[in-house]
Design an enzyme around this catalytic site. Structure first.
Site, PDB file in Angstrom:
ATOM      1  N   THR A 130      -3.733  -4.566  -9.720  1.00  0.00           N
ATOM      2  CA  THR A 130      -3.182  -5.511 -10.861  1.00  0.00           C
ATOM      3  C   THR A 130      -1.925  -6.357 -10.471  1.00  0.00           C
ATOM      4  O   THR A 130      -1.238  -5.990  -9.778  1.00  0.00           O
ATOM      5  CB  THR A 130      -3.064  -4.828 -12.325  1.00  0.00           C
ATOM      6  OG1 THR A 130      -2.225  -5.676 -13.057  1.00  0.00           O
ATOM      7  CG2 THR A 130      -2.140  -3.751 -11.980  1.00  0.00           C
ATOM      8  N   ASP A 131      -1.905  -7.392 -11.118  1.00  0.00           N
ATOM      9  CA  ASP A 131      -0.565  -8.323 -10.792  1.00  0.00           C
ATOM     10  C   ASP A 131       0.529  -7.612 -11.450  1.00  0.00           C
ATOM     11  O   ASP A 131       1.620  -8.005 -11.316  1.00  0.00           O
ATOM     12  CB  ASP A 131      -0.736  -9.842 -11.072  1.00  0.00           C
ATOM     13  CG  ASP A 131      -0.868  -9.976 -12.560  1.00  0.00           C
ATOM     14  OD1 ASP A 131      -1.166  -8.932 -13.328  1.00  0.00           O
ATOM     15  OD2 ASP A 131      -0.885 -11.204 -12.801  1.00  0.00           O
ATOM     16  N   GLU A 132       0.460  -6.635 -12.467  1.00  0.00           N
ATOM     17  CA  GLU A 132       1.375  -6.046 -13.176  1.00  0.00           C
ATOM     18  C   GLU A 132       2.420  -5.287 -12.289  1.00  0.00           C
ATOM     19  O   GLU A 132       3.493  -5.118 -12.719  1.00  0.00           O
ATOM     20  CB  GLU A 132       0.984  -5.502 -14.250  1.00  0.00           C
ATOM     21  CG  GLU A 132      -0.078  -6.069 -15.127  1.00  0.00           C
ATOM     22  CD  GLU A 132      -0.420  -5.471 -16.444  1.00  0.00           C
ATOM     23  OE1 GLU A 132       0.230  -4.741 -17.226  1.00  0.00           O
ATOM     24  OE2 GLU A 132      -1.381  -6.049 -17.232  1.00  0.00           O
ATOM     25  N   TYR A 157       1.563   2.182 -16.913  1.00  0.00           N
ATOM     26  CA  TYR A 157       0.282   1.682 -16.425  1.00  0.00           C
ATOM     27  C   TYR A 157       0.710   1.165 -15.056  1.00  0.00           C
ATOM     28  O   TYR A 157       0.129   1.287 -14.038  1.00  0.00           O
ATOM     29  CB  TYR A 157      -0.396   0.673 -17.133  1.00  0.00           C
ATOM     30  CG  TYR A 157      -1.239  -0.142 -16.420  1.00  0.00           C
ATOM     31  CD1 TYR A 157      -2.611   0.392 -16.033  1.00  0.00           C
ATOM     32  CD2 TYR A 157      -1.181  -1.349 -16.523  1.00  0.00           C
ATOM     33  CE1 TYR A 157      -3.423  -0.308 -15.100  1.00  0.00           C
ATOM     34  CE2 TYR A 157      -2.179  -2.196 -16.005  1.00  0.00           C
ATOM     35  CZ  TYR A 157      -3.249  -1.757 -15.112  1.00  0.00           C
ATOM     36  OH  TYR A 157      -4.371  -2.476 -14.661  1.00  0.00           O
ATOM     37  N   LYS A 161      -0.156   2.346 -11.067  1.00  0.00           N
ATOM     38  CA  LYS A 161      -1.001   1.326 -10.080  1.00  0.00           C
ATOM     39  C   LYS A 161      -0.190   1.073  -9.048  1.00  0.00           C
ATOM     40  O   LYS A 161      -0.821   0.869  -7.840  1.00  0.00           O
ATOM     41  CB  LYS A 161      -1.308   0.127 -10.981  1.00  0.00           C
ATOM     42  CG  LYS A 161      -2.591  -0.226 -12.076  1.00  0.00           C
ATOM     43  CD  LYS A 161      -3.737   0.638 -11.513  1.00  0.00           C
ATOM     44  CE  LYS A 161      -4.588  -0.309 -10.521  1.00  0.00           C
ATOM     45  NZ  LYS A 161      -6.178   0.243 -10.408  1.00  0.00           N
TER      46      LYS A 161
END
Ligand code: NAD
Ligand code: TYD
Length: 349
Positions: A130-132, A157, A161
């Site tokens: 993810t870009d998060e 989260y 990741k």
């Protein structure tokens, strides 16, 4: 026949990817390993579950013994790893589950691949991320996340990741495990569990419930049609360079308020309700702790190097999405009632 392990294939993006691969590559055996958490729904794959090149295995990636047994049983050539705990709000209330699945689960898969791939020719471990992991951009700036943006995760989260991304790269550098990664922006489309913004709000509009907008509603996300993400994964899997990372995004930034307004107006129209009906249910609620202000992806690398581009304009994709949730009442009812969780027992045991 190539044997590919797809983890998390009963989830939102995983089910789109499994469907794409099962249909497009009859010569690949697709093994879908999924624990069937609340987010896993085998009804997402009803249309392909009888396909000759598809197998479902119910199991937990945290269970290293099971993961190793599956590597022995199927002699996987490749892994496309999507299984994860994915909802930021849940990661705030239960971070440990995120560490277990996202970190330890990924670690188990990497170890199994390392142990079983003595000869790594033709093998690939693909981590879908993810870009998060890049943290938060500032509102009003035109900066974008590139593949070189330093990691700065803010939620449990994204921290989990980010950790799993680091392990994947560590296995590439330390053990020469052939890996590739992609970091994608927010996805939208069919089969998404209605806890995430878009399906939650469509379901609430349908049921005349409040639409809870966190904080000032000016948080910004870069939305991508889920089928475009599945196509991008296909491209990275087949054409991506080992050891590389590809950012995937739609060049499609929306503040939550602008998105919610468009969603409300689209849904009113589809439901034949008077303009403004859904907007009247917008309710500002307490903000999410650590809420990332803005995400936006620079997807030029995958566009330039691999020739992938998004296929659909957001207004069009959002209309399709609203129509899909409104026309697939049985799917939505099964998910909201919890009945979908009996499908495995009825169909597979
Ligand atoms: P999802 O929550 O819809 O599905 C996750 C799937 O993983 C479910 O089927 C669940 O049962 C399975 N799973 C969870 N824990 C497991 C475990 N311990 N063992 C085996 N299976 C397990 O998620 P999604 O939105 O489809 O996201 C898939 C992947 O893509 C994730 O890795 C996520 O980080 C990444 N991603 C998602 C988005 C997005 O907008 N949804 C964007 C970028 C990247
Ligand atoms: P979400 O779909 O949870 O994705 P993520 O947090 O991974 O980006 O949320 C998208 C945006 O919508 C995010 O800024 C949080 C906001 N949001 C709300 O305002 N209300 C809600 O009920 C939800 C679920 C999200």
């Amino acid at each position: 026949m190539k044997s590919i392990l797809i983890t998390g294939g009963a989830g939102f993006i995983g089910s789109h990817l499994v469907r794409l691969f099962v249909k497009k590559y009859p010569d690949y055996q697709i093994v879908n390993l999924d624990k069937l958490t609340y987010a896993g729904n085998l009804m997402n794959l009803k249309d392909i579950e009888q396909s000759a090149n598809y197998v479902f295995e119910k199991g937990d990636i945290v269970d290293s013994e099971l993961v190793n047994k599956l590597f022995e049983k199927y002699a996987f050539d490749s892994v496309i790893h999507l299984a994860a705990e994915t909802h930021v709000d849940r990661s705030i209330s239960d971070p440990l589950s995120f560490v277990k699945t996202n970190v330890l689960g990924t670690f188990n898969l990497l170890n199994a691949a390392r142990m079983h791939w003595k000869d790594s020719t033709g093998k690939l471990f693909y981590h879908v991320s993810t870009d998060e992991v890049y943290g938060a951009l500032k509102l009003g700036e035109d900066t974008l996340f590139t593949e070189h943006t330093p990691y700065d995760p803010r939620s449990p989260y994204s921290a989990a990741k980010a950790s799993s991304d680091h392990f994947v790269r560590a296995y590439w550098h330390t053990y020469d495990l052939p890996v590739v990664l992609s970091n994608c922006s927010n996805n939208y489309g069919s089969y998404q569990f209605p806890e995430k913004l878009i399906p939650l709000f469509i379901n609430n509009i349908k049921n005349n419930k409040a639409l809870p907008v966190y904080g000032d509603g000016l948080y910004t996300r870069d939305w991508l049609w889920v089928e475009d993400h599945a196509r991008a994964i296909d491209v990275v899997f087949h054409k991506g360079k080992q050891g590389e990372t590809y950012n995937i995004g739609g060049h499609n930034e929306w503040t939550n308020m602008d998105l919610v307004h468009l969603l409300c107006d689209t849904a009113d129209q589809e439901l034949g309700r008077a303009a403004g009906t859904a907007r009247a249910s917008i309710t500002f609620v307490k903000d999410r702790p650590g809420h990332d202000r803005r995400y936006a992806i620079d997807a030029s690398k995958i566009e330039k190097d691999l020739g992938w581009t998004p296929s659909i304009r957001f207004e069009e994709g959002l209309l399709e999405t609203v129509k899909w949730y409104l026309n697939n009442e049985a799917w939505l009812d099964n998910v909201t009632s919890g009945a979908y969780q009996d499908y495995y027992t009825k169909q597979y045991t």
